[in-house]
Design a protein around this motif. Structure first.
Motif, short mmCIF file in Angstrom:
data_model
loop_
_atom_site.label_atom_id
_atom_site.label_comp_id
_atom_site.label_asym_id
_atom_site.label_seq_id
_atom_site.Cartn_x
_atom_site.Cartn_y
_atom_site.Cartn_z
N GLU A 1 0.82 -1.21 0.00
CA GLU A 1 0.00 0.00 0.00
C GLU A 1 0.86 1.26 0.00
N LEU B 1 -2.37 -3.13 -3.01
CA LEU B 1 -1.67 -2.07 -3.75
C LEU B 1 -2.47 -0.78 -3.73
N LYS B 2 -3.24 -0.63 -2.68
CA LYS B 2 -4.08 0.56 -2.55
C LYS B 2 -3.22 1.80 -2.49
N LEU C 1 1.93 3.08 -9.57
CA LEU C 1 2.36 2.09 -10.56
C LEU C 1 2.39 2.70 -11.96
N LEU D 1 -3.16 -10.77 -10.73
CA LEU D 1 -3.67 -9.75 -9.83
C LEU D 1 -5.11 -10.04 -9.42
N ASP E 1 -6.12 -5.58 -4.41
CA ASP E 1 -6.72 -4.28 -4.13
C ASP E 1 -5.86 -3.19 -4.76
N LEU E 2 -6.36 -2.63 -5.86
CA LEU E 2 -5.66 -1.55 -6.59
C LEU E 2 -6.47 -0.27 -6.53
N ALA F 1 -5.11 3.41 -6.94
CA ALA F 1 -3.75 3.29 -7.44
C ALA F 1 -3.58 4.07 -8.74
N LEU G 1 -2.24 3.74 -12.22
CA LEU G 1 -1.80 2.77 -13.23
C LEU G 1 -1.69 3.42 -14.61
N SER H 1 -10.72 -8.30 -9.00
CA SER H 1 -9.82 -7.30 -8.41
C SER H 1 -10.58 -6.01 -8.13
N LEU I 1 -10.31 -2.09 -8.47
CA LEU I 1 -9.63 -0.94 -9.04
C LEU I 1 -10.46 0.33 -8.86
N ALA J 1 -9.26 4.02 -9.43
CA ALA J 1 -7.88 3.98 -9.91
C ALA J 1 -7.72 4.85 -11.15
#
Length: 460
Positions: free
Chosen positions: A37, A56-57, A61, A71, A75-76, A79, A81, A94, A96, A99
């Motif tokens: 995170e 990956l909150k 990235l 994945l 948890d994105l 994030a 991306l 997942s 996102l 995100a």
């Protein structure tokens, strides 16, 4: 579970991690369930890495290499991306949510059941991606490329897809209520059984799309191209159909009540209460049929024609009626279909073939007057453009009526309308003149688009 050595290595920074990956290309690190995170992982090489269930909150990235990464259930949310490569990555279930996916590559990625609510996906690439049952509500996917993506049962309510490419996508059973689809390209899209209630399809290109059983209630379809599309059993009630193109579209059993259209006529059309307004013939899809249109009333005329009646059920010799009308310029043939017989209190269908250049407004008005005076004309059952460019008009007559007399009265009513045209135009106010100009054929490329506009206008 994540390998502790890999966790220690990634926490030392992207530079060291990428150097190790370069020297150990054959290894596939396991970071499943890892807590990453808020880490700054911009530009990191995570190709093929197992990140299943990882946290990956709020992670950075941006520009990361995540191709073939695992994945699923990661948890994105929130994030970054943007500009990252997630081609063929596995992101099943997942998260996102919110995100940033700007210019990210998700081509052929598996996002089945993923939560992408509120994502920022400007110019995102989702070509051939699997988004079945994904949640994309309130997402921003302007100018995104979703060609051939599978969006079956996806939630795109209130999403913004302006200028995106949805060609050949599957949107069956999708929720697109109140979505912004203005100026999208969706050639041959499968949008059947979908909910597009209140959606914005302004100037969208949905040529050859399938909207069967879909709800477009109160949708804005103005300026759109829906040529050759399938609207069978679709709900178009209250939709804005201003300036749309519907050449060779199939609207069999479509609901067109209270649609919005800027075509106006002096006298509104009176359509049947049936929902089956339009039916298309089987392939090849070169014809369009308007079925169930009952006694529309319009004004404005400009043509004359001749009639022949070879039916032995009415006359033993063909009756050439064209000589009884002024300046006949086209030939119109009429016959009773095979198997039809006239019985007391029965009805008979009479097929009339018209020239392609016919003026629909004039013809509809004349048909209404014939019914009003009780000459034996009951209904207009079918209007169909044949492949040889002739137009078939099928009339339902009282079985005891004289076919020749009915057609003669029809032509007489038509000629009377023609003689009044000049006077009507002179008395029309400025607004009506502009309306009549809109009906001019040079503004609409095909007579069927014109007829559709007139039928739609009558429902206001």
């Amino acid at each position: 579970m994540a390998d502790l050595a890999y966790l220690q290595l990634i926490n030392r920074g992207v530079k060291r991690w990428n150097q190790w990956r370069q020297n150990n290309a054959s290894k596939r690190p396991d970071l499943s369930g890892a807590n990453l995170e808020e880490l700054n992982l911009a530009g990191i090489n995570l190709v093929g890495v197992n990140l299943s269930g990882a946290n990956l909150k709020y992670a950075n990235l941006k520009g990361a290499h995540l191709r073939f990464a695992l994945l699923d259930e990661a948890d994105l949310s929130y994030a970054d991306l943007s500009e990252s490569d997630l081609g063929s990555a596995l992101l099943i279930q997942s998260n996102l949510r919110h995100a940033c996916l700007v210019k990210a590559d998700f081509c052929r990625a598996n996002l089945r059941g993923a939560n992408l609510e509120g994502v920022q996906g400007d110019q995102t690439f989702l070509i051939e991606a699997n988004l079945i049952q994904a949640n994309l509500s309130r997402s921003n996917l302007t100018k995104a490329i979703l060609t051939e993506a599978n969006l079956q049962s996806v939630n795109l309510s209130y999403a913004n897809l302006t200028k995106s490419d949805l060609s050949f996508v599957i949107l069956s059973n999708a929720n697109l209520a109140h979505a912004n689809l203005s100026k999208v390209i969706c050639l041959e899209g499968q949008v059947n059984d979908a909910d597009l209630t209140g959606s914005n399809l302004y100037c969208a290109n949905f040529q050859r799309a399938n909207f069967q059983n879909s709800s477009l209630h109160s949708a804005n379809m103005s300026g759109g191209n829906f040529g050759e599309s399938n609207f069978k059993d679709a709900d178009l009630r209250g939709a804005n159909l201003k300036d749309i193109r519907v050449m060779n579209a199939n609207l069999y059993a479509a609901k067109l009540h209270d649609v919005v259209e800027d075509f106006a006529v002096e006298q509104p059309a009176m359509l049947s209460e049936k929902d089956n307004l339009v039916e298309q013939l089987p392939l090849p899809a070169t014809d369009i049929v308007l079925d169930g249109v009952a006694n529309p009333t319009f004004t404005n005329v400009q043509f004359s024609l001749s009639v022949s009646d070879p039916s032995p059920a009415v006359n033993s010799q063909p009756a050439a009626l064209g000589a009884e009308f002024s300046a006949p310029v086209e030939k119109l043939e009429q016959k009773i279909p095979e198997g039809e017989q006239i019985f007391p209190f029965s009805t008979v269908n009479v097929d009339i073939y018209l020239p392609f250049s016919i003026d629909w407004v004039a013809l509809a008005s004349a048909l209404q007057r014939c019914k009003d005076i009780g000459c034996g004309l009951l209904n207009t059952n079918c209007i169909e453009v044949k492949t040889d460019q002739r137009i078939l008009l099928r009339l339902e007559l009282d079985g005891n009526a004289n076919t020749t007399s009915v057609l003669k009265i029809l032509m007489q009513e038509y000629e009377q309308l023609q003689s009044k045209e000049t006077q009507v135009l002179q008395e029309t106010n400025t607004h009506q003149k502009s309306t009549l100009e809109l009906l001019n054929l040079h503004l609409i490329e095909h007579p069927l688009d014109r007829l559709f506009g007139l039928l739609v206008a009558s429902r206001r």
